[in-house]
Design a protein around this motif. Structure first.
Motif, PDB file in Angstrom:
ATOM      1  N   CYS A 167      13.912  38.221  22.641  1.00 23.69           N
ATOM      2  CA  CYS A 167      13.547  37.047  21.845  1.00 23.69           C
ATOM      3  C   CYS A 167      13.916  37.309  20.380  1.00 23.69           C
ATOM      4  N   TYR A 174      13.745  37.831  26.968  1.00 25.05           N
ATOM      5  CA  TYR A 174      14.629  36.667  26.849  1.00 25.05           C
ATOM      6  C   TYR A 174      14.392  35.773  28.070  1.00 25.05           C
ATOM      7  N   CYS A 197      15.176  33.308  23.271  1.00 26.05           N
ATOM      8  CA  CYS A 197      13.768  33.122  22.929  1.00 26.05           C
ATOM      9  C   CYS A 197      12.876  33.351  24.136  1.00 26.05           C
ATOM     10  N   CYS A 198      11.615  33.760  23.882  1.00 28.75           N
ATOM     11  CA  CYS A 198      10.643  33.829  24.964  1.00 28.75           C
ATOM     12  C   CYS A 198       9.945  32.472  25.064  1.00 28.75           C
TER      13      CYS A 198
END
Length: 204
Positions: A167, A174, A197-198
């Motif tokens: 992230c 990720y 991104c998470c």
């Protein structure tokens, strides 16, 4: 006309005897004169292409209607395909390209008849191709938002690698992609506007 004449001239039993004898004579002649048979057959096929095609199609359907024959053909087709895989792939690809409407119609019929198989195939594809699925979803959203969209699978993979496949905001796993400027607000679906991104960061 000749058949009607023969039936009217002879009794049913005599007619059948003569018919069988004529068949035997024909078979004997064909066996004795293969070159002449081949020549006559080629001449007839050239003179009657439509009738020849209908005859072959009808003969094939009658043969294939037998389940034992159908199973035999399926086994043969499978063996032949694996023995000539590349040539068959090229042939099928050429047919699909030349017949897009027929292909679409056949696909529609098959999908309607096999909804469970379609569902399973889609699930397997999504599991096997997460990056392609992300690209597809991004492009759909960009299309709905009517914004620029040029991201490719290769660019998306490179973008994630730039941030260590983590992230970009918290270093977590990720899990999704974030558009820095949201598509809904006019942001473009391009590599420069995307961050790995998470889910937690993307929803905050």
């Amino acid at each position: 006309l000749r058949r009607e004449f023969m039936r009217s001239k002879f009794s049913p039993e005599e007619y059948l005897r003569k018919k069988e004898r004529a068949r035997e004579q024909t078979r004997a002649w064909r066996k004795k004169n293969p070159a002449r048979v081949k020549e006559l057959r080629a001449r007839w096929l050239a003179a009657h292409p439509a009738r020849a095609k209908d005859y072959r199609r009808g003969k094939w359907k009658r043969w294939y209607a037998n389940e034992a024959n159908a199973e035999k053909h399926r086994a043969w087709a499978k063996t032949y395909y694996h023995s000539n895989k590349e040539a068959q792939k090229a042939k099928r690809a050429a047919w699909r390209e030349a017949n897009p409407e027929k292909r679409a119609a056949l696909n529609a019929v098959w999908k309607k008849a096999n909804p469970e198989k379609v569902k399973a195939l889609h699930a397997a594809w999504r599991k096997k191709n997460p990056d392609k699925l992300r690209i597809y979803r991004h492009k759909r959203r960009a299309q709905k938002a009517k914004v620029t969209s040029s991201i490719t699978e290769k660019q998306l993979t490179a973008r994630a690698a730039m941030f260590g496949n983590r992230c970009a905001y918290c270093g977590g796993p990720y899990e999704t992609d974030d558009h820095v400027k949201p598509l809904a607000k006019g942001g473009a679906n391009v590599a420069a506007n995307i961050r790995p991104c998470c889910k937690r960061c993307n929803s905050s």
